[in-house]
Scaffold this motif. Structure first.
Motif, PDB file in Angstrom:
ATOM      1  N   LEU A   7     -59.365  38.642 -31.727  1.00 37.71           N
ATOM      2  CA  LEU A   7     -58.779  37.386 -32.218  1.00 37.71           C
ATOM      3  C   LEU A   7     -57.285  37.358 -31.941  1.00 37.71           C
ATOM      4  O   LEU A   7     -56.727  36.342 -31.552  1.00 37.71           O
ATOM      5  N   LEU A  13     -57.142  35.450 -28.440  1.00 40.21           N
ATOM      6  CA  LEU A  13     -57.217  34.082 -28.962  1.00 40.21           C
ATOM      7  C   LEU A  13     -55.973  33.684 -29.755  1.00 40.21           C
ATOM      8  O   LEU A  13     -55.884  32.575 -30.269  1.00 40.21           O
ATOM      9  N   GLY A  14     -55.014  34.592 -29.849  1.00 34.11           N
ATOM     10  CA  GLY A  14     -53.731  34.233 -30.442  1.00 34.11           C
ATOM     11  C   GLY A  14     -53.732  34.042 -31.951  1.00 34.11           C
ATOM     12  O   GLY A  14     -52.794  33.478 -32.496  1.00 34.11           O
ATOM     13  N   VAL A  15     -54.780  34.497 -32.630  1.00 34.80           N
ATOM     14  CA  VAL A  15     -54.799  34.375 -34.090  1.00 34.80           C
ATOM     15  C   VAL A  15     -54.105  35.593 -34.700  1.00 34.80           C
ATOM     16  O   VAL A  15     -54.507  36.729 -34.443  1.00 34.80           O
ATOM     17  N   ILE A  75     -52.977  38.916 -39.566  1.00 31.80           N
ATOM     18  CA  ILE A  75     -53.041  38.735 -41.019  1.00 31.80           C
ATOM     19  C   ILE A  75     -54.112  37.702 -41.359  1.00 31.80           C
ATOM     20  O   ILE A  75     -54.940  37.909 -42.252  1.00 31.80           O
ATOM     21  N   PHE A  76     -54.116  36.590 -40.613  1.00 33.06           N
ATOM     22  CA  PHE A  76     -55.092  35.544 -40.917  1.00 33.06           C
ATOM     23  C   PHE A  76     -56.491  35.953 -40.483  1.00 33.06           C
ATOM     24  O   PHE A  76     -57.461  35.752 -41.212  1.00 33.06           O
ATOM     25  N   GLY A  77     -56.593  36.549 -39.294  1.00 32.04           N
ATOM     26  CA  GLY A  77     -57.891  37.063 -38.867  1.00 32.04           C
ATOM     27  C   GLY A  77     -58.429  38.046 -39.886  1.00 32.04           C
ATOM     28  O   GLY A  77     -59.600  38.001 -40.270  1.00 32.04           O
ATOM     29  N   ALA A  91     -59.527  36.409 -43.276  1.00 30.49           N
ATOM     30  CA  ALA A  91     -60.793  35.684 -43.126  1.00 30.49           C
ATOM     31  C   ALA A  91     -61.951  36.664 -42.964  1.00 30.49           C
ATOM     32  O   ALA A  91     -63.012  36.497 -43.580  1.00 30.49           O
ATOM     33  N   LEU A  92     -61.746  37.696 -42.138  1.00 30.42           N
ATOM     34  CA  LEU A  92     -62.837  38.650 -41.923  1.00 30.42           C
ATOM     35  C   LEU A  92     -63.128  39.473 -43.175  1.00 30.42           C
ATOM     36  O   LEU A  92     -64.271  39.871 -43.404  1.00 30.42           O
ATOM     37  N   VAL A  95     -46.780  34.058 -34.680  1.00 29.28           N
ATOM     38  CA  VAL A  95     -48.157  33.661 -34.959  1.00 29.28           C
ATOM     39  C   VAL A  95     -48.821  33.012 -33.768  1.00 29.28           C
ATOM     40  O   VAL A  95     -50.009  33.171 -33.546  1.00 29.28           O
ATOM     41  N   THR A  96     -48.085  32.222 -33.026  1.00 27.87           N
ATOM     42  CA  THR A  96     -48.736  31.480 -31.951  1.00 27.87           C
ATOM     43  C   THR A  96     -48.237  31.940 -30.588  1.00 27.87           C
ATOM     44  O   THR A  96     -48.185  31.171 -29.662  1.00 27.87           O
ATOM     45  N   TRP A 122     -63.712  30.327 -44.530  1.00 32.65           N
ATOM     46  CA  TRP A 122     -63.092  31.357 -43.687  1.00 32.65           C
ATOM     47  C   TRP A 122     -63.475  31.168 -42.236  1.00 32.65           C
ATOM     48  O   TRP A 122     -62.660  31.391 -41.343  1.00 32.65           O
ATOM     49  N   MET A 169     -61.376  28.440 -41.060  1.00 32.69           N
ATOM     50  CA  MET A 169     -60.005  28.901 -40.865  1.00 32.69           C
ATOM     51  C   MET A 169     -59.852  29.579 -39.505  1.00 32.69           C
ATOM     52  O   MET A 169     -58.924  29.284 -38.754  1.00 32.69           O
ATOM     53  N   SER A 195     -54.951  29.332 -29.212  1.00 32.06           N
ATOM     54  CA  SER A 195     -55.388  29.932 -27.955  1.00 32.06           C
ATOM     55  C   SER A 195     -55.088  29.046 -26.756  1.00 32.06           C
ATOM     56  O   SER A 195     -55.364  29.399 -25.627  1.00 32.06           O
TER      57      SER A 195
END
Lengths: 368, 335
Positions: free
Chosen positions: A130, A134-136, A139-141, A144-145, A366-367, B286, B289, B298
């Motif tokens: 991610l 995919l640039g996520v 921390i956010f990945g 969520a996971l 982040v991006t 999630w 998100m 991306s």
């Protein structure tokens, strides 16, 4: 600024502990309880007898493992909040083996641990993919996971692996699928203990003395320059996530194959987050991890009786741990500030009106 | 339009409001160059404190003046959010600590403190903010029932969006705010007090996050429970800020979209009578998100835009711009 006086070091070593103890004591008084009673209850909860002490060690094992894994990702400059989901997935994978794989007894436990490592590594890799492709931001990945891993675990527990006679999780594992304790009193798995010690030493050596460790450090210090100098930063990042997941997977296996003896909801017990606190406290010093992890495990183990005996919520221990880490970081900053001021006073450089923006690595990318 | 649909839409607006307020607060904070990662813990702690303060005042006044009790609750919650945000800012600015690390610790500390101190008020019945339909506006067909039969907090959130947009993009102070977040050095050279500006807006942003917490415990979620029912929403709000490209309108759109998807998933599950365990529903936010962040980060949207005709492309690109403030999370030292 190496020539820091012993006194300053002592003050800045002891003060944060005192301040955070004071804060927690005030909180305890605020809710109408007695700090001394809490302290003695924590102590007796952790070390009253061999069984309680074993319990502390059984918390120390997964906590140390997760924290060592995090040292790897932090070295690569990564905020692997997802370590908690990697523990959970390790536990799920180990449980699958323990419940359903027909493997002869002497191999069952080792296979379960290895499969748990694979499970943790896969989830570590997900966060990495991610991030890298995919640039996520991790921390956010990771957040969520974490949530998704718990959802998956609960879905499995209440669905395909449901045990009608047990509302708190899957069916208990067969005896052959469990890690064996040293003795009835010393309720600790020697194998898990030795694995933990080995992991600490291996990671310590790998980060110090290998090409991989060096590349990881370069990636963490400045990913852009590292890439320009020929370090495969994407590969470093992915390998760090996977290795962390691998180690966290062992922690998950320990939770189910020893601590619980089955798979249950919220199997990690927040150990992943606690491990993050441990690493924030020791920064990259691997050999400090087991020590700090032991102190935190003691508090956690000691808190077991707070609710029953003093009617205090066990989250008090969480408050204590969070406060210590926060205050230590703030005091570190304070010490740095004093040093800088002293250094400035000593070196009379002509002041120019320059302003610098220190591009410390932060959530800003982040991006990217 | 059927009444049922109108009710659903109206409840989506109501349920999204804490997310709207919190993510707008974080938008200001990040626009000025500070990351307050503690949102989840801030919201939880301010929800508990706001509820406890409102409840205590309510009881002290012998339930004579619920509005005053609620006002006390809202202010207490805002104060909590502000204090936490200022700790992050001070640790970053004065003590040169990593804002992400401090924010993360405060996330945990907020949740733990709320659980520990909130024990006495858990599951208690306290004062709630009641709906106050706006005369005339509420009778507008379709829009009235959806937007104007809500609580005062919801109306505040409408004003907030427009106010923040105006402040950011149409005032001199807003220009200085953005300059501090993008190019602090230049802002400093032009006479802006960089760190003071940061403190001010971080405090405002933190107060809004605290207000969001109270919006949960005094309106949307009704009271305080352990484990806190709004757990996780702070992270969602942080993600919405990224999804919204740090632009107030898009941020709000993101919050509504999110609440809508969440609501429709629940409705769909109930009406289709599927045998899906409730826990899977907990996973939906999630997954959403991750998907939205992947779309934004991306470059998938960028590639999608190439297909569109030129004029539309230009407009959409402006609207979908998603670069974070250039100096986000960095430190500024004027030597």
């Amino acid at each position: 600024m190496k020539d820091q006086s012993l006194r300053t070091r002592l003050i800045f070593g002891v003060a944060p502990i005192l301040v955070s103890l004071l804060v927690t004591a005030l909180l305890i008084i605020l809710v109408g309880s007695d700090p001394i009673a809490v302290a003695s209850k924590l102590w007796s909860g952790a070390f009253a007898d061999l069984l309680s002490a074993s319990n502390v060690v059984n918390l120390w094992i997964p906590l140390t493992l997760a924290a060592i894994g995090l040292v790897v990702t932090f070295t690569a400059g990564l905020w692997n909040i997802g370590v908690d989901c990697q523990i959970v997935m390790g536990a799920v994978f180990a449980s699958g083996v323990a419940l359903y794989w027909p493997i002869p007894p002497p191999f069952l436990v080792p296979v379960a641990i290895i499969v748990a490592m694979i499970g943790g590594a896969i989830w570590g890799m997900l966060v990495g993919v991610l991030k890298v492709y995919l640039g996520v931001h991790e921390i956010f990945g990771g957040v969520a996971l974490n949530a998704l891993a718990n959802v998956i675990a609960i879905t499995i527990i209440t669905g395909p692996w449901k045990d009608p006679s047990n509302s708190r999780g899957t069916a208990p594992f067969a005896l052959d699928a469990l890690l064996t304790p040293i003795s009835r009193e010393v309720n600790v798995s020697l194998l898990a203990f030795l694995i933990t010690v080995a992991v600490v030493i291996i990671i310590w050596l790998a980060l110090r003395g290998t090409r991989w460790g060096l590349q990881l450090k370069a990636t963490g210090k400045n990913a852009r320059s590292a890439l320009l100098l020929g370090v495969p930063t994407s590969r470093s990042t992915l390998s760090a996530f996977m290795l962390c997941g691998l180690i966290a997977g062992i922690a998950g296996a320990h939770r189910v194959l020893f601590t619980f003896g089955n798979l249950r909801p919220l199997v990690s017990g927040g150990i992943g987050f606690l491990a993050l606190l441990v690493v924030l406290l020791v920064s990259m010093r691997v050999l400090w991890v087991p020590i700090i992890a032991f102190i935190f495990a003691t508090l956690l183990g000691g808190s077991a009786k707070l609710k029953i005996d003093l009617r205090l919520d066990a989250s008090l221990v969480g408050v204590m741990q969070d406060t210590v880490v926060l205050v230590v970081l703030l005091f570190n900053g304070l010490r740095q500030r004093l040093q800088d001021r002293r250094a400035k006073a000593e070196t009379p450089i002509p002041m120019s009106i320059t302003a610098t923006v220190d591009n410390q690595r932060a959530i800003g990318d982040v991006t990217e | 339009m059927s009444d049922e649909l109108l009710n659903t839409l109206s409840s989506i607006i109501a349920n999204a409001t804490p997310l709207v307020i919190a993510s707008l607060g974080e938008t200001i904070t990040e626009r000025v160059g500070v990351v307050n990662l503690s949102l989840d813990g801030s919201i939880i702690l301010s929800a508990m404190v706001g509820f406890a303060a409102a409840l205590a005042t309510h009881n002290a006044l012998a339930k004579a003046n619920p509005d005053l009790a609620l006002a006390v609750g809202l202010l207490a919650a805002m104060l909590v959010g502000m204090i936490i945000a200022l700790i992050v800012a001070a640790a970053g600015i004065e003590l040169k600590q990593d804002q992400v690390a401090i924010g993360f610790i405060l996330t945990l500390l907020g949740a733990h403190l709320a659980t520990f101190l909130g024990e006495p008020v858990a599951r208690q019945v306290g004062p709630q903010i009641i709906k106050a339909p706006i005369p005339i506006l509420q009778d507008i067909p379709i829009l009235g029932p959806i937007f104007f039969r809500q609580t005062i907090l919801v109306y505040f959130s409408y004003i907030l969006v427009i106010g923040i947009w105006y402040w950011l993009f149409r005032t001199r102070q807003g220009l200085a705010l953005r300059a501090v977040g993008e190019r602090p050095t230049t802002a400093f050279a032009r006479g802006t007090k960089v760190n003071r500006t940061r403190y001010i807006y971080v405090a405002v942003g933190g107060a809004l996050v605290g207000l969001a917490g109270a919006a949960y415990s005094l309106s949307v979620k009704a009271g305080w429970t352990t484990p806190p029912s709004m757990e996780g929403d702070g992270w969602i709000a942080l993600a919405i800020v990224i999804f919204g490209g740090w632009h107030p309108f898009r941020v709000v759109l993101g919050a509504y979209l999110f609440a809508a998807l969440r609501a429709f998933a629940t409705v769909f599950q109930r009406s289709a009578n599927l045998d899906i365990p409730v826990v899977i529903l907990n996973g939906i936010p999630w997954v959403l998100m991750i998907i939205t962040l992947v779309l934004v980060s991306s470059g998938a949207i960028e590639r999608l835009l190439q297909v569109l005709p030129k004029p539309v492309q230009k407009f959409s690109r402006n609207f979908l711009r998603s670069d974070p403030p250039a100096a986000l999370g960095t430190r500024f030292d004027a030597e």
